[in-house]
Design an enzyme around this catalytic site. Structure first.
Site, short mmCIF file in Angstrom:
data_model
loop_
_atom_site.label_atom_id
_atom_site.label_comp_id
_atom_site.label_asym_id
_atom_site.label_seq_id
_atom_site.Cartn_x
_atom_site.Cartn_y
_atom_site.Cartn_z
N HIS A 357 43.40 64.32 127.94
CA HIS A 357 42.18 63.62 128.04
C HIS A 357 42.50 62.51 129.18
O HIS A 357 41.84 61.59 129.43
CB HIS A 357 41.55 63.21 127.12
CG HIS A 357 40.89 64.35 126.42
ND1 HIS A 357 39.72 64.62 126.46
CD2 HIS A 357 41.17 64.74 125.10
CE1 HIS A 357 39.27 65.40 125.57
NE2 HIS A 357 40.46 65.82 124.83
N LYS A 544 29.73 52.42 129.46
CA LYS A 544 31.00 53.13 129.21
C LYS A 544 32.05 51.95 128.83
O LYS A 544 31.67 50.83 128.75
CB LYS A 544 31.62 53.91 130.54
CG LYS A 544 31.58 52.98 131.73
CD LYS A 544 32.13 53.55 132.99
CE LYS A 544 31.13 54.43 133.69
NZ LYS A 544 31.39 56.03 133.32
N ARG A 545 32.89 52.52 128.08
CA ARG A 545 33.99 51.58 127.41
C ARG A 545 34.47 50.52 128.89
O ARG A 545 34.23 50.75 129.92
CB ARG A 545 35.16 52.10 127.12
CG ARG A 545 35.05 52.68 125.86
CD ARG A 545 34.62 51.57 124.70
NE ARG A 545 35.92 50.76 124.48
CZ ARG A 545 36.46 50.89 123.09
NH1 ARG A 545 36.23 52.07 122.30
NH2 ARG A 545 37.64 50.26 122.99
N LYS A 550 37.87 51.65 135.28
CA LYS A 550 36.24 51.99 135.48
C LYS A 550 35.64 50.82 136.19
O LYS A 550 34.52 51.26 136.83
CB LYS A 550 35.83 52.01 133.90
CG LYS A 550 36.32 53.16 133.10
CD LYS A 550 35.65 53.27 131.77
CE LYS A 550 36.28 54.07 130.57
NZ LYS A 550 36.01 55.53 130.90
N THR A 652 31.65 61.84 131.20
CA THR A 652 30.79 62.48 130.45
C THR A 652 29.20 62.05 130.89
O THR A 652 28.36 62.79 130.70
CB THR A 652 30.88 63.11 129.12
OG1 THR A 652 31.27 61.78 128.40
CG2 THR A 652 32.08 64.20 128.99
N LYS A 656 25.58 63.33 131.65
CA LYS A 656 24.06 63.00 130.86
C LYS A 656 23.39 62.49 131.89
O LYS A 656 21.90 62.93 131.98
CB LYS A 656 24.41 62.05 129.82
CG LYS A 656 25.34 62.52 128.60
CD LYS A 656 25.89 61.60 127.81
CE LYS A 656 27.07 62.24 126.84
NZ LYS A 656 28.04 61.06 126.53
C1 26Y Z 1 46.45 56.79 121.67
C2 26Y Z 1 45.09 56.14 121.79
C3 26Y Z 1 45.56 54.58 122.24
C4 26Y Z 1 44.01 56.60 122.42
C5 26Y Z 1 42.80 56.75 121.55
C6 26Y Z 1 41.83 57.07 122.30
C7 26Y Z 1 44.15 57.10 123.56
C8 26Y Z 1 43.08 57.65 124.32
C9 26Y Z 1 41.86 57.69 123.40
C10 26Y Z 1 40.45 58.12 124.07
C11 26Y Z 1 40.48 58.79 125.28
C12 26Y Z 1 39.28 59.02 126.09
O1 26Y Z 1 38.24 58.85 125.57
N1 26Y Z 1 39.34 59.79 127.06
C13 26Y Z 1 38.10 60.12 127.97
O2 26Y Z 1 37.99 61.50 127.47
C14 26Y Z 1 36.71 62.06 127.86
C15 26Y Z 1 36.46 63.10 127.32
O3 26Y Z 1 37.49 64.26 127.80
C16 26Y Z 1 36.74 62.11 129.37
O4 26Y Z 1 35.44 62.47 129.83
C17 26Y Z 1 37.18 60.56 130.04
O5 26Y Z 1 37.32 60.61 131.47
C18 26Y Z 1 38.29 60.15 129.36
O6 26Y Z 1 38.66 58.62 129.80
#
Ligand code: 26Y
Length: 813
Positions: A357, A544-545, A550, A652, A656
């Protein structure tokens, strides 16, 4: 699909109220009404929600450390098709269904995109009739609640289980599982065979809490199984013979209780910055081990052939967080089933698939060898063996030692979890076209060159039932009036809306619906913040976060520029705008928190300046999450998708917004690329550096932000505002943000893209003046959004990954 008459429902509701609370309906609280209703619905689906038949088809298990479900009542009623009879029945009992819907807790067991995607996938798997189940963690505390104090983010614990239990869950103590941490691992001879013995481990009990996932108007009810960590019960059926012995002291017992319960206590609030905490590693192994053991137990119960596990079971890991599925499955096949390494490996690699991701280096998980060795001694041995074999394979194929080092699973005392996932799975996918290409050509190039057949793209999607049908009932109604019901199960049918693009009645109605949704949001903003926003102004939304990549900051710089322009030319003809933000920052992400403070301070400045009244408003909505998204997104005219090109894997919310008729303001990043392919540049607003330009800059040390700052005086003025006192109530936060742009050379090209962004925003503003052109564009967006239903995404996962029905044969086993 179930049916229940209004009369039957009322009887049922009443008797449930008596059995649960021994109370008449009119004396019960809202909370009790809600509990009774959920309990009735659970009874109605109970028959369908039996263990899925494992012997008829392949089962999919989706492992994710986050599931961001959102409220369930409305979505369950919608999917079951009983909303009307129940609404009517409740009304006759003096209960307003909408009150119940609004009073439900919103479980925040995820950070953002990744967790929400997992929830959309569950909805789609059930709705397309796939037997697909989720495994995750039942966190006691979800993502923190956000409050602003003097413009700064303050985190408040999310104590969502105030009643002890979640409305929709069913606890299954008979299915609890033992997970083993630490201890010593030996090889012992038994009847001439070597056996792996794990002694002196710390046993932790994984208690399953099941949540039903109801398919849309079909007979599917899948399960999301969330594990809670507990101290093992005395009568716990599984052997603890080799467990660490406790002397029985009171203090030791308390420590042990704490050790076990701590594991599922709280969701880590980071979504992009990997920290490498021991407790997080415990969480990862805890839910992975419980899930894999659960699958194995069910498999054995059905007396299925272990040699064919990969033909009956697909295990999907959502990013690397559940990567320990690999060694855990190997452990069971080797140590319990006694299979050879080669066979265990062949089964594992044909069972597990992985989604990446992110391409951001700082989000990549790398666990210290020493940490894993101590916490998970047997698991580490297996990882080490996988690495050994992988290295010998790489060495036999390549001579470039740097390449081999980059691909190694263990390197520099760390275990690279992405490398482990790629080496050990049959499928690696990115989440949008550009993202997958970047994985193949840049970030994971070595792996792609080595095993190109593993790589594939699966562009994300969203549950259109929640994000359109449920969140925007008026728009759904209009669509159904125009093109019939079929789009609800086949979103590609939305394309037929294009037939109405020149129908002014339809465009007027679209405008009216958007206006109504804007009124609802305006009311919320008035209630909460006492800010009066005009529903006739352009609602320009970025939710968004909060992360530097971003670029909420780019949005803010444009707002400041606009503000100065109005001050300089009070008679300027400007389309009134309301800029709306919603974003949580990770608690330890200082720059992100500073950006929040700056946005809030600018909002104060602008909202209280009579010179821009009726022209400009800025609202930062606190505590953005799924429920607020359902209110905000249908009310948006403009969708801000302005990440630094190459950095946003997919996004995503862009989908939406599009589905709800907002016009996208975007860089060609993530799935914005697919949006652009569908509707062309004439139906969205594009700006900014291309992916190629960003990659080139990055390879050559970036651009010089300070040079740009000195040449573009408009930009300089706005950047200087951060530190010269122009923005009241702003101290060190302004300096921090300034430094990120100037002193640290603007890593995310905010200033570099600012001018082009301003140009695109100006064009957008011009278009808004032409009502029909704007609404036509909005309609074309909705009509082309069908491809972004997660039903499409999930079918592609099924077709190309989970059910594709061919095995790979790894050379290095
Ligand atoms: C390892 C830890 C620090 C960690 C925890 C959560 C690393 C990443 C995440 C979450 C990442 C995340 O939410 N990524 C997002 O995933 C979405 C679904 O695929 C994408 O649409 C988005 O661009 C991406 O930032």
């Amino acid at each position: 699909m179930i049916t229940i008459s209004k009369r039957k429902f009322k009887q049922y509701f009443e008797s449930k109220m008596y059995s649960l609370y021994a109370q008449p309906i009119n004396e019960a609280s809202n909370e009790q009404h809600l509990n009774v209703l959920a309990s009735v619905l659970k009874d109605l689906i109970a028959k369908k929600w039996v263990d899925t038949k494992i012997d008829t088809e392949k089962e999919v298990y989706y492992f994710s450390i986050e599931f961001l479900l959102g409220r369930q009542l409305k979505s369950n009623l919608l999917n079951l098709g009983v909303e009307n009879s129940i609404r009517e029945g409740l009304k006759e009992l003096g209960i307003n269904l909408d009150d119940l819907i609004q009073s439900e807790v919103d479980p925040a067991l995820g950070n953002g995109g990744l967790g929400r995607l997992a929830a959309c996938f569950l909805d789609s798997m059930a709705s397309v009739g796939m037997s697909g189940h989720g495994y995750g963690i039942r966190y006691k505390y979800g993502l923190f609640k956000q409050k602003f104090v003097n413009g700064c983010q303050v985190e408040v614990p999310d104590n969502w289980l105030t009643q002890g239990n979640y409305l929709w869950e069913v606890v299954r103590p008979n299915k609890a599982i033992l997970v083993k941490f630490e201890g010593d691992v030996y090889l012992e001879e038994h009847d001439g065979n070597l056996k792996v013995i794990h002694k002196n481990y710390i046993p932790v009990m994984a208690m399953p809490y099941d949540i039903p996932i109801i398919g849309y108007r079909n007979n599917s009810v899948n399960t999301l199984r969330l594990w809670k960590s507990e101290i093992p019960r005395r009568d716990f059926g599984q052997t603890t013979a080799n467990a660490k012995n406790y002397s029985g002291s009171y203090e030791e017992a308390l420590n042990y209780k704490y050790y076990t319960e701590e594991i599922s206590q709280v969701l880590y609030p980071n979504d992009s910055n990997y920290a490498g905490r021991l407790l997080r590693l415990k969480q990862e192994y805890f839910f992975v081990s419980a899930g894999i053991q659960d699958i194995y137990r069910k498999y054995k119960k059905h007396k299925l052939n272990i040699h064919e596990l990969h033909k009956k079971v697909a295990i999907h890991i959502n990013d690397t967080h559940p990567a320990l599925c690999v060694p855990e499955l190997m452990r069971i096949l080797l140590d319990i089933e006694g299979l050879s390494w080669d066979e265990a490996w062949n089964i594992t690699i044909n069972t597990i698939s992985y989604t990446n991701h992110t391409i951001m280096a700082e989000a990549m998980e790398k666990w210290p060898v020493e940490m894993m060795k101590k916490l998970l001694p047997r698991i580490y041995m297996i990882v080490e063996e996988i690495n050994k074999r992988y290295l010998s394979y790489l060495n036999s194929k390549y001579s470039d030692q740097n390449k081999i080092r980059r691909m190694s699973i263990i390197n520099n005392g760390n275990i690279n979890m992405a490398n482990l996932c790629i080496a050990s799975s049959y499928s690696v996918n990115g989440v949008a076209k550009l993202h997958t290409t970047l994985l193949e050509k840049e970030v994971l190039k070595d792996f792609y060159d080595d095993t190109p057949y593993k790589f594939n793209n699966k562009t994300n999607g969203i549950a259109h039932r929640r994000w359109l049908m449920s969140a925007n009932p008026e728009l759904s109604g209009l669509i159904t009036n125009l093109i019939g019901e079929e789009w609800k199960t086949d979103t590609f049918k939305l394309k037929e809306l294009e037939n109405y693009k020149n129908d002014n009645h339809v465009l007027d109605r679209l405008d009216e619906i958007k206006y109504n949704n804007k009124v609802l949001l305006s009311n919320y903003i008035m209630d909460k913040y006492d800010i009066d926003v005009d529903p006739n102004s352009i609602f320009d939304v970025q939710v968004k976060r909060l992360h530097a990549y971003k670029r909420q900051l780019l949005n803010l710089i444009n707002i400041m520029t606009l503000y100065h322009k109005i001050l300089d030319n009070p008679d300027m003809d400007i389309e009134p705008r309301t800029f709306i933000f919603g974003a949580k920052a990770a608690p330890g992400y200082y720059l992100a928190k500073c950006i929040i403070k700056v946005i809030n301070s600018v909002a104060d400045l602008i909202n209280n300046d009579p010179r821009v009244r009726g022209k400009l408003k800025v609202v930062f909505i606190e505590n953005y999450g799924v429920s607020l998204a359902e209110l905000i997104i249908p009310a948006a005219n403009v969708s801000e998708q302005i990440s630094t090109t190459t950095k946003e894997a997919s996004g995503t919310s862009n989908m939406k917004f599009m589905m709800n008729g907002a016009i996208t303001m975007a860089t060609l990043d993530g799935a914005n690329v697919e949006i652009h392919e569908l509707i062309g540049k004439e139906n969205m607003f594009l700006f900014g550096l291309t992916a190629e330009e960003v990659l080139n800059y990055n390879k050559n040390g970036g651009y010089s932000s300070i040079d740009l700052y000195h040449t573009d005086l408009g930009l300089k003025q706005v950047v200087d505002d951060l530190i010269n006192g122009f923005i009241p109530n702003l101290g060190k936060e302004g300096r921090e943000v300034y430094d990120s742009l100037i002193t640290y050379n603007d890593e995310y090209f905010v200033l570099r893209d600012a001018k082009d962004y301003e140009r695109a925003q100006r064009e957008l503003s011009e278009l808004y003046k032409k009502k029909y052109d704007w609404n036509r564009m909005s309609l074309i967006n909705i009509a082309n959004s069908g491809v972004f239903s997660s039903d499409r995404t999930i079918k592609e996962y099924g077709r190309d990954i989970w059910f594709r029905g061919c095995e790979i044969n790894e050379e290095f086993n």
